[in-house]
Design a protein around this motif. Structure first.
Motif, PDB file in Angstrom:
ATOM      1  N   UNK A 113       0.835  -1.216   0.000  1.00 48.23           N
ATOM      2  CA  UNK A 113       0.000   0.000   0.000  1.00 48.23           C
ATOM      3  C   UNK A 113       0.867   1.263   0.000  1.00 48.23           C
ATOM      4  N   UNK A 188      -5.047   8.045  -9.071  1.00 46.87           N
ATOM      5  CA  UNK A 188      -5.897   7.360 -10.056  1.00 46.87           C
ATOM      6  C   UNK A 188      -5.807   5.843  -9.925  1.00 46.87           C
ATOM      7  N   UNK A 189      -4.729   5.352  -9.335  1.00 44.14           N
ATOM      8  CA  UNK A 189      -4.552   3.901  -9.276  1.00 44.14           C
ATOM      9  C   UNK A 189      -4.778   3.348  -7.872  1.00 44.14           C
ATOM     10  N   UNK A 190      -5.362   4.159  -7.000  1.00 46.23           N
ATOM     11  CA  UNK A 190      -5.608   3.682  -5.639  1.00 46.23           C
ATOM     12  C   UNK A 190      -6.641   2.559  -5.651  1.00 46.23           C
ATOM     13  N   UNK A 191      -6.522   1.677  -4.697  1.00 48.51           N
ATOM     14  CA  UNK A 191      -7.538   0.632  -4.531  1.00 48.51           C
ATOM     15  C   UNK A 191      -7.390  -0.541  -5.476  1.00 48.51           C
ATOM     16  N   UNK A 192      -6.248  -0.663  -6.148  1.00 48.18           N
ATOM     17  CA  UNK A 192      -6.030  -1.873  -6.936  1.00 48.18           C
ATOM     18  C   UNK A 192      -6.029  -1.702  -8.431  1.00 48.18           C
ATOM     19  N   UNK A 193      -5.883  -0.497  -8.932  1.00 46.77           N
ATOM     20  CA  UNK A 193      -5.784  -0.322 -10.385  1.00 46.77           C
ATOM     21  C   UNK A 193      -6.368   1.000 -10.825  1.00 46.77           C
ATOM     22  N   UNK A 194      -6.213   1.291 -12.096  1.00 46.33           N
ATOM     23  CA  UNK A 194      -6.642   2.585 -12.637  1.00 46.33           C
ATOM     24  C   UNK A 194      -8.166   2.738 -12.513  1.00 46.33           C
ATOM     25  N   UNK A 195      -8.576   3.820 -11.892  1.00 51.25           N
ATOM     26  CA  UNK A 195      -9.986   4.186 -11.697  1.00 51.25           C
ATOM     27  C   UNK A 195     -10.775   3.169 -10.872  1.00 51.25           C
ATOM     28  N   UNK A 201     -11.638  10.065 -13.961  1.00 51.23           N
ATOM     29  CA  UNK A 201     -10.466  10.588 -14.652  1.00 51.23           C
ATOM     30  C   UNK A 201     -10.661  12.100 -14.720  1.00 51.23           C
TER      31      UNK A 201
END
Lengths: 455, 109
Positions: A113, A188-195, A201
């Motif tokens: 994290x 933008x990539x928080x939580x496991x990937x883009x969006x 965006x």
């Protein structure tokens, strides 16, 4: 309108000035190279800034949290130590590390994290002292020429996992106010990937502010690196400063008084952010294996603007229970307004003994898919000796404060119709009130006149 | 009523004909894959287009796509996306060329 023009003019002037004016210190950097915060603070520039930065949320990944129930008032909370089902890990249990080799491929990788923490990992979230000050990566937020090939984790000679930084003169000579990409590198990539987590965006196609050339810090304008945030029920850590639409738009933002009357009980976001995006559900008890052999939490992804929000009263205080994190408020509470939220459901392990959500170290499941090994590793780190993991769901209401639109904002008929966007029943209105609130009689003349004006 | 019915029929016929004749309708089939970048070619800091070659995780085939969206180009330029990154790709074949419509790293934090 006039206010808009003034703001726009100022932005244009400021933008032009920023481009034209060279940041001082060019000769110094060209002669001495760039050595991190020491260079930024040399020659009397930015004195004490690195030390002060260590007390901000961006460094600590935690802060006192006053508006969320069931928290220890003596503790600080944030991604350093929180557990919830969008992430299920945190900086402590899912500390940046090299994961075990994948049995199928033999390959490994670095993950954690705190990969987004603006230090070097040796000096990590919440660290203090001279080493921490020297480790601050000023340029990752302030340089427009940062080479992200250099910001990769690696193992040093002592076997410690270090996060690299771009400290080249080229990056240092391109400093200024953070641009959108400086913020979005992490956000933008928080939580496991883009969006995945926030689901927006910040681009001209999806946000009216981006379309006007604004950048994140035009609204989230920092003072002493304390960055104002809104009141997303799931975004707890804060620097004690807040941002609101009314800071720029005032309390009477519309030309029409009937519309302005709504502002007292309806948040701006309700009409001006009619869609949400990002993941709507995740399962941390069952990870999916990718073609590369590694596993990821099974996730239902949605694009920006692909989902419909849920609307609820919110007084900016948060109900926080093991199976629910969301807004508190009611129609009768005059501090409450109706806000839109992204509804998210996450499945993870709860402790049958205490009912509390258990956290997870991602390294074991990422390598092998063994999710209970991830729970065991996290429990060991936290000193939890006895627990009984059972799968369960948690519902989280995410604030929805981006993807702002003017053209596609909800208007009278979008809400005041029998099949309108708002569920007046669940918002506490009686059947008789609902009958009146969902009648075209409310707005017919006004909309007919406007229609005539527009065409 | 009769005039309305005739007009409706003409409209339906016109729409159907437009659909059959449109080259877009004939070609626009999205192709999806997940793969690892083996090569990125970009002309320089002011480039408005780039090509990226990916090795399809499933088939092992190499697929080269043209990328024109600003956000992804910027990520190529400052190396937020580099060779070796795994990408979720959606593209269409336009005028015989693979054109990217969605180009995102699979990884997050």
């Amino acid at each position: 309108m006039k206010r808009y023009l003034i703001v726009l003019s100022l932005l244009v002037v400021a933008g032009t000035a920023a481009q034209a004016k060279e940041h001082p210190g060019k000769a110094y950097i060209e002669k001495n190279g760039y050595r991190g915060p020491a260079t930024c603070e040399a020659q009397g520039c930015h004195p004490g800034t690195a030390k002060a930065f260590l007390s901000t949320v961006h460094w600590k990944h935690a802060s006192p949290v006053a508006n969320v129930e069931n928290l220890d008032p003596g503790k600080e909370y944030g991604m350093k130590n929180r557990i919830y089902t969008m992430c299920n890990g945190n900086d402590i249990v899912n500390n940046l590390k090299e994961i075990p080799p994948n049995p199928k491929t033999g390959k490994t990788k670095f993950t954690g994290c705190n990969a987004c923490h603006p230090g070097n990992h040796i000096s990590d979230a919440g660290s203090t002292g001279k080493d921490a000050e020297n480790a601050v990566d000023c340029l990752v937020c302030h340089s427009s020429a940062y080479d992200f090939r250099l910001r990769k984790p690696y193992k040093d000679a002592a076997g410690r996992v270090v996060m690299g930084q771009d400290r080249t003169p080229k990056a240092a000579l391109s400093v200024g106010k953070p641009g959108v990409k400086n913020c979005m590198v992490c956000h933008e990539a928080a939580g496991g990937g883009v969006l995945i987590k926030r689901g927006f965006a910040f681009v001209r196609e999806t946000d009216v502010h981006a379309a006007k050339g604004m950048v994140c810090v035009d609204c989230h304008g920092a003072k002493d690196h304390k960055i104002p945030t809104g009141y997303d029920p799931n975004n707890w850590a804060n620097d004690g400063v807040r941002v609101a639409c009314s800071d720029c738009h005032g309390e009477k933002p519309h030309a029409d008084e009937d519309t302005n009357r709504h502002v007292a009980r309806i948040a701006c976001q309700t009409c001006h952010i009619p869609r949400t995006g990002g993941a709507t559900a995740k399962d941390f008890t069952r990870w999916t294996q990718g073609e590369d052999g590694f596993f990821e939490p099974t996730t239902l992804r949605m694009e920006a603007n692909e989902t419909t929000p849920v609307y609820a009263w919110y007084n900016k205080t948060v109900r926080n229970e093991p199976h629910f994190i969301g807004p508190k408020g009611s129609r009768g509470d005059k501090q409450s307004r109706i806000y839109p939220f992204k509804l998210y459901e996450g499945k993870a392990y709860f402790d049958k003994k205490t009912g509390m959500l258990l956290s997870m170290d991602f390294a074991p499941p990422m390598a092998t898919g063994d999710t209970l090994a991830g729970v065991a590793s996290a429990a060991k780190t936290l000193g939890i000796k006895e627990y009984d993991p059972v799968p369960g769901w948690q519902t989280v209401y995410f604030g929805s404060s981006h993807l702002v639109t003017k053209e596609k904002a909800l208007s009278c008929a979008n809400c005041h119709a029998p099949n309108g966007a708002l569920n007046f029943k669940s918002l506490g209105y009686t059947d008789e009130e609902i009958r009146k609130l969902t009648s075209a009689a409310l707005y017919f003349d006004k909309m007919a006149a406007k229609q005539k004006e527009n065409w | 009523m009769k005039r309305f019915a005739i007009a409706s029929m003409l409209f339906v016929v016109a729409v159907a004909a437009a659909g059959f004749l449109s080259p877009r309708a004939a070609s626009a089939e999205d192709i999806k894959l997940v793969g690892v970048i083996t090569q990125i070619d970009i002309a320089g800091p002011d480039a408005t287009t780039a090509t990226a070659t990916l090795k399809d995780n499933k088939t092992g085939d190499l697929v080269t796509v043209i990328v024109t969206d600003e956000l992804t180009l910027d990520k190529f330029k400052d190396h937020r996306i580099v060779t070796g990154d795994e990408i979720r790709l959606k593209y269409e074949v336009k005028d015989g060329k693979n054109t990217s419509k969605y180009f995102r790293k699979t990884a997050g934090c």
